[in-house]
Design a protein around this motif. Sequence first.
Motif, PDB file in Angstrom:
ATOM      1  N   VAL A  43      12.559  26.654   1.654  1.00 28.05           N
ATOM      2  CA  VAL A  43      12.960  26.160   3.137  1.00 28.05           C
ATOM      3  C   VAL A  43      12.019  25.559   4.004  1.00 28.05           C
ATOM      4  N   GLN A  44      12.073  24.384   4.344  1.00 21.70           N
ATOM      5  CA  GLN A  44      11.201  23.719   5.264  1.00 21.70           C
ATOM      6  C   GLN A  44      11.925  23.110   6.415  1.00 21.70           C
ATOM      7  N   LEU A  45      11.152  23.238   7.496  1.00 21.26           N
ATOM      8  CA  LEU A  45      11.921  22.570   8.832  1.00 21.26           C
ATOM      9  C   LEU A  45      11.394  21.515   9.467  1.00 21.26           C
ATOM     10  N   VAL A  46      12.040  20.830  10.043  1.00 23.81           N
ATOM     11  CA  VAL A  46      11.942  19.756  10.802  1.00 23.81           C
ATOM     12  C   VAL A  46      12.220  20.002  12.477  1.00 23.81           C
ATOM     13  N   PHE A  47      11.432  19.832  13.437  1.00 23.68           N
ATOM     14  CA  PHE A  47      11.806  20.238  14.820  1.00 23.68           C
ATOM     15  C   PHE A  47      11.889  18.983  15.714  1.00 23.68           C
ATOM     16  N   GLN A  48      12.488  19.148  16.686  1.00 24.84           N
ATOM     17  CA  GLN A  48      12.950  18.266  17.665  1.00 24.84           C
ATOM     18  C   GLN A  48      11.705  17.382  18.098  1.00 24.84           C
ATOM     19  N   ASP A  49      10.672  17.689  18.407  1.00 26.99           N
ATOM     20  CA  ASP A  49       9.506  17.167  19.172  1.00 26.99           C
ATOM     21  C   ASP A  49       8.333  16.921  18.131  1.00 26.99           C
ATOM     22  N   PRO A  50       8.082  16.124  17.534  1.00 25.14           N
ATOM     23  CA  PRO A  50       6.857  15.994  16.494  1.00 25.14           C
ATOM     24  C   PRO A  50       5.559  16.200  17.437  1.00 25.14           C
ATOM     25  N   ARG A  51       5.588  15.933  18.793  1.00 24.16           N
ATOM     26  CA  ARG A  51       4.417  15.678  19.535  1.00 24.16           C
ATOM     27  C   ARG A  51       4.051  17.403  19.626  1.00 24.16           C
ATOM     28  N   GLY A  70       8.016  20.384  -1.931  1.00 26.67           N
ATOM     29  CA  GLY A  70       9.134  20.408  -2.561  1.00 26.67           C
ATOM     30  C   GLY A  70      10.313  21.322  -2.567  1.00 26.67           C
ATOM     31  N   PRO A  71      10.568  21.468  -1.186  1.00 26.98           N
ATOM     32  CA  PRO A  71      11.676  22.477  -0.618  1.00 26.98           C
ATOM     33  C   PRO A  71      12.995  22.162  -1.465  1.00 26.98           C
ATOM     34  N   GLN A  72      13.877  23.184  -1.413  1.00 25.68           N
ATOM     35  CA  GLN A  72      15.344  23.232  -1.862  1.00 25.68           C
ATOM     36  C   GLN A  72      16.182  22.867  -0.514  1.00 25.68           C
ATOM     37  N   VAL A  73      15.694  23.123   0.804  1.00 26.34           N
ATOM     38  CA  VAL A  73      16.576  23.257   1.804  1.00 26.34           C
ATOM     39  C   VAL A  73      15.698  22.407   2.977  1.00 26.34           C
ATOM     40  N   LEU A  74      16.280  21.677   3.645  1.00 31.07           N
ATOM     41  CA  LEU A  74      15.744  21.179   4.749  1.00 31.07           C
ATOM     42  C   LEU A  74      16.458  21.718   5.990  1.00 31.07           C
ATOM     43  N   ILE A  75      16.008  22.240   6.950  1.00 37.26           N
ATOM     44  CA  ILE A  75      16.589  22.731   8.205  1.00 37.26           C
ATOM     45  C   ILE A  75      15.977  21.841   9.239  1.00 37.26           C
ATOM     46  N   ALA A  76      16.804  20.891   9.837  1.00 40.15           N
ATOM     47  CA  ALA A  76      16.085  19.957  11.073  1.00 40.15           C
ATOM     48  C   ALA A  76      17.028  20.156  12.277  1.00 40.15           C
ATOM     49  N   ASP A  77      16.120  20.759  13.247  1.00 33.25           N
ATOM     50  CA  ASP A  77      16.880  21.031  14.486  1.00 33.25           C
ATOM     51  C   ASP A  77      16.565  19.914  15.556  1.00 33.25           C
ATOM     52  N   GLU A  78      17.585  19.018  15.906  1.00 36.36           N
ATOM     53  CA  GLU A  78      17.607  17.744  16.666  1.00 36.36           C
ATOM     54  C   GLU A  78      16.660  16.935  16.303  1.00 36.36           C
ATOM     55  N   PRO A  79      16.148  16.443  15.078  1.00 32.93           N
ATOM     56  CA  PRO A  79      15.360  15.703  14.652  1.00 32.93           C
ATOM     57  C   PRO A  79      15.064  14.322  15.243  1.00 32.93           C
ATOM     58  N   VAL A  80      16.148  13.824  15.938  1.00 25.52           N
ATOM     59  CA  VAL A  80      16.123  12.539  16.454  1.00 25.52           C
ATOM     60  C   VAL A  80      16.268  12.368  17.915  1.00 25.52           C
ATOM     61  N   SER A  81      16.538  13.801  18.536  1.00 26.67           N
ATOM     62  CA  SER A  81      16.929  13.709  20.058  1.00 26.67           C
ATOM     63  C   SER A  81      15.756  13.296  20.803  1.00 26.67           C
ATOM     64  N   ALA A  82      14.564  13.522  20.550  1.00 28.50           N
ATOM     65  CA  ALA A  82      13.190  13.206  21.193  1.00 28.50           C
ATOM     66  C   ALA A  82      12.891  11.873  20.996  1.00 28.50           C
ATOM     67  N   LEU A  83      13.669  11.003  20.117  1.00 27.10           N
ATOM     68  CA  LEU A  83      13.356   9.580  19.658  1.00 27.10           C
ATOM     69  C   LEU A  83      13.895   8.404  20.727  1.00 27.10           C
ATOM     70  N   ASP A  84      13.212   7.244  20.825  1.00 28.23           N
ATOM     71  CA  ASP A  84      13.891   6.109  21.119  1.00 28.23           C
ATOM     72  C   ASP A  84      15.197   5.984  20.526  1.00 28.23           C
ATOM     73  N   VAL A  85      16.140   5.747  21.249  1.00 26.83           N
ATOM     74  CA  VAL A  85      17.274   5.272  20.822  1.00 26.83           C
ATOM     75  C   VAL A  85      17.187   4.327  19.721  1.00 26.83           C
ATOM     76  N   SER A  86      16.498   3.302  19.934  1.00 27.52           N
ATOM     77  CA  SER A  86      16.233   2.300  18.840  1.00 27.52           C
ATOM     78  C   SER A  86      15.819   2.407  17.502  1.00 27.52           C
ATOM     79  N   VAL A  87      15.216   3.835  17.486  1.00 23.48           N
ATOM     80  CA  VAL A  87      14.447   4.221  16.094  1.00 23.48           C
ATOM     81  C   VAL A  87      15.536   5.414  15.507  1.00 23.48           C
ATOM     82  N   ARG A  88      16.339   5.993  16.132  1.00 23.06           N
ATOM     83  CA  ARG A  88      17.073   7.291  15.831  1.00 23.06           C
ATOM     84  C   ARG A  88      17.872   6.877  14.571  1.00 23.06           C
ATOM     85  N   ALA A  89      18.524   5.618  14.282  1.00 25.60           N
ATOM     86  CA  ALA A  89      19.441   5.410  13.293  1.00 25.60           C
ATOM     87  C   ALA A  89      18.438   5.400  11.996  1.00 25.60           C
TER      88      ALA A  89
END
Length: 261
Positions: free
Chosen positions: A88-96, A170-189
């Motif tokens: 299980v690997q995680l991606v959080f909201q704010d990469p900073r 090489g995880p089996q599961v990705l847990i992403a908590d608000e992965p695009v919320s901190a990004l500019d609207v233009s790059v979210r999609a």
Amino acid sequence: MSLYEVEHVSRRYGRAGTGASVLAVDDVSLTVEAGQRLGIVGESGSGKSTLVRMMAALDAPSSGVIRFGGEVVSHRRERDLAGLRSSVQLVFQDPRSSLDPRMRVGAVITEPLRSRLLRDRGDVPKDHRSRLAEVLASVDLPLEVAGRFPHELSGGQRQRVAIARALAPGPQVLIADEPVSALDVSVRAQVLNLVRDLVTAHGLTLVMVSHDLTVVRHVCDSVVVMRHGRVEEQGPSEQVYEDPQSAYTKELLAAIPRLRI
Ligand SMILES: Nc1ncnc2c1ncn2[C@@H]1O[C@H](COP(=O)(O)OP(=O)(O)O)[C@@H](O)[C@H]1O
Ligand SMILES: [Mg+2]
């Protein structure tokens, strides 16, 4: 057997010095099947992050039990969590804040592959370089990014680095908590499409948190709606979005501005 089994899980936080407490997650039960793309939605403070932190065994439930691959992972010591940690690997909201600012991107991405000893030296061993090149390519970043520091990149690039770091082992599961919320609207999609494509390409199981129902609809095949720490409604995305049963879900859907993505 489901990949994840969350059974009657609650989490209470004490308020330091006040004797007061908040029930952040209140008797939540859900399952996640291998290959499922589960979205967890709800407004800020509804307990989404607390729930996925417990699923990642970063926090323990106050009551209830969580199983991963049939093994109980709640209330386990770190040394008993090897299976979960490698799967299980995680991606959080704010990469900073989630990426170490003192490490170059190459070291950030390969860190989950390395032993403690190498980690302290900050080197990228040779056999990890090909993996580094592979995962950078998979998130559409040029290899030269490996030599830069996170703050030298744009927000979207930093989140791609966080995704590459999550994929590296090489995880089996990705847990992403608000992965695009901190990004500019233009790059979210773009970043969201990337997550979706990678999940498909690698056959990953996805648990993605968002306060934004449009984001979840774009990527997930099923959805859990949370409110005040409880599951308000859950089901296949089509069903929840097209024919919501709870008044609260209807309200949330009605509040979505059209044509956001
Ligand atoms: N570490 C913590 N200590 C105390 N209270 C917390 C902590 N983390 C979250 N909470 C509280 O728990 C509730 C749920 O928070 P959270 O899980 O972050 O919700 P969400 O991710 O849906 O915004 C909120 O009332 C929040 O203030
Ligand atoms: Mg949150």
